[in-house]
Design a protein around this motif. Structure first.
Motif, PDB file in Angstrom:
ATOM      1  N   LYS A  42       0.829  -1.207   0.000  1.00  7.84           N
ATOM      2  CA  LYS A  42       0.000   0.000   0.000  1.00  7.84           C
ATOM      3  C   LYS A  42       0.859   1.251   0.000  1.00  7.84           C
ATOM      4  CE  LYS A  42      -3.330   0.819   2.894  1.00  7.84           C
ATOM      5  NZ  LYS A  42      -4.287   0.821   4.021  1.00  7.84           N
ATOM      6  N   GLN A  43       1.837   1.288   0.872  1.00  4.42           N
ATOM      7  CA  GLN A  43       2.686   2.468   1.001  1.00  4.42           C
ATOM      8  C   GLN A  43       3.473   2.744  -0.281  1.00  4.42           C
ATOM      9  OE1 GLN A  43       2.358   4.628   3.248  1.00  4.42           O
ATOM     10  NE2 GLN A  43       1.114   3.398   4.619  1.00  4.42           N
ATOM     11  N   ILE A  46       0.982   4.081  -2.956  1.00  5.38           N
ATOM     12  CA  ILE A  46       0.530   5.431  -2.606  1.00  5.38           C
ATOM     13  C   ILE A  46       1.651   6.444  -2.825  1.00  5.38           C
ATOM     14  CG2 ILE A  46      -0.135   6.911  -0.658  1.00  5.38           C
ATOM     15  CD1 ILE A  46      -1.727   4.472   0.419  1.00  5.38           C
ATOM     16  N   LYS A  47       2.822   6.134  -2.322  1.00 10.03           N
ATOM     17  CA  LYS A  47       3.949   7.068  -2.425  1.00 10.03           C
ATOM     18  C   LYS A  47       4.333   7.317  -3.887  1.00 10.03           C
ATOM     19  CE  LYS A  47       8.612   7.688  -0.589  1.00 10.03           C
ATOM     20  NZ  LYS A  47       9.675   7.079   0.222  1.00 10.03           N
ATOM     21  N   SER A  49       2.484   6.807  -6.604  1.00 10.78           N
ATOM     22  CA  SER A  49       1.390   7.474  -7.320  1.00 10.78           C
ATOM     23  C   SER A  49       1.354   8.960  -7.003  1.00 10.78           C
ATOM     24  CB  SER A  49       0.054   6.833  -6.961  1.00 10.78           C
ATOM     25  OG  SER A  49       0.033   5.485  -7.342  1.00 10.78           O
ATOM     26  N   ASN A  50       1.568   9.312  -5.748  1.00 12.26           N
ATOM     27  CA  ASN A  50       1.587  10.727  -5.374  1.00 12.26           C
ATOM     28  C   ASN A  50       2.729  11.474  -6.061  1.00 12.26           C
ATOM     29  OD1 ASN A  50      -0.681  11.103  -3.715  1.00 12.26           O
ATOM     30  ND2 ASN A  50       0.364  10.177  -1.981  1.00 12.26           N
ATOM     31  N   ILE A 115      -6.204   6.571  -4.754  1.00 12.90           N
ATOM     32  CA  ILE A 115      -5.274   6.590  -3.617  1.00 12.90           C
ATOM     33  C   ILE A 115      -6.055   6.608  -2.311  1.00 12.90           C
ATOM     34  CG2 ILE A 115      -3.559   8.007  -2.409  1.00 12.90           C
ATOM     35  CD1 ILE A 115      -2.481   8.796  -5.204  1.00 12.90           C
ATOM     36  N   ASP A 116      -7.124   7.398  -2.259  1.00  9.56           N
ATOM     37  CA  ASP A 116      -7.972   7.422  -1.063  1.00  9.56           C
ATOM     38  C   ASP A 116      -8.605   6.049  -0.818  1.00  9.56           C
ATOM     39  OD1 ASP A 116      -7.370  10.077  -0.595  1.00  9.56           O
ATOM     40  OD2 ASP A 116      -9.195  10.843  -1.564  1.00  9.56           O
ATOM     41  N   LYS A 119      -5.995   3.845   0.627  1.00  8.61           N
ATOM     42  CA  LYS A 119      -5.755   4.135   2.043  1.00  8.61           C
ATOM     43  C   LYS A 119      -6.833   3.519   2.935  1.00  8.61           C
ATOM     44  CE  LYS A 119      -3.283   8.493   1.354  1.00  8.61           C
ATOM     45  NZ  LYS A 119      -3.354   9.960   1.490  1.00  8.61           N
TER      46      LYS A 119
END
Length: 123
Positions: A42-43, A46-47, A49-50, A115-116, A119
């Motif tokens: 997940k991390q 997310i990281k 993609s951001n 991404i939300d 999370k």
């Protein structure tokens, strides 16, 4: 029929406890390892993609290459439903990016929503 001495009862309880630990410890350890792997996946998604959201020349970026490779490899190694869900969300992010070199505002909002959603995945 005798109920036995206190020492026999303590010994029996200790044996039951030892068998219980021997049976359930591997299950607990595997579950804990899966949770850690899922959290790490997940991390990473997310990281990465951001980092891609504000970039130009996404197709040439190292982050995009890492994300696509990570998702494709991890999908093959997926061992449980949660992992599959996490990787599918990562794959959807890649599909939203598509062949774009720079993300439109619509693509950015779709990726932000994904991404939300990522999370919110309960591990």
């Amino acid at each position: 029929m005798e109920i036995g001495s206190l020492a026999e009862w303590v010994e029996s309880f200790a044996e039951i406890l030892a068998v219980s630990v021997a049976l359930f410890l591997p299950y607990y350890q595997k579950r804990k390892a899966n949770k850690e792997k899922n959290q790490q996946a997940k991390q990473i998604i997310i990281k990465t993609s951001n980092k891609l959201l504000p970039q130009t020349k996404i197709q040439e970026s190292l982050q995009f290459e890492e994300l696509t490779k990570f998702v494709s490899i991890y999908l093959v190694l997926a061992t449980n439903d949660t992992t599959v869900k996490i990787i599918q969300l990562g794959d959807t992010i890649i599909n939203v990016i598509g062949n774009s070199d720079q993300l439109s505002s619509e693509q950015q909002s779709q990726i932000t929503k994904l991404i939300d959603d990522l999370k919110k995945v309960k591990i």
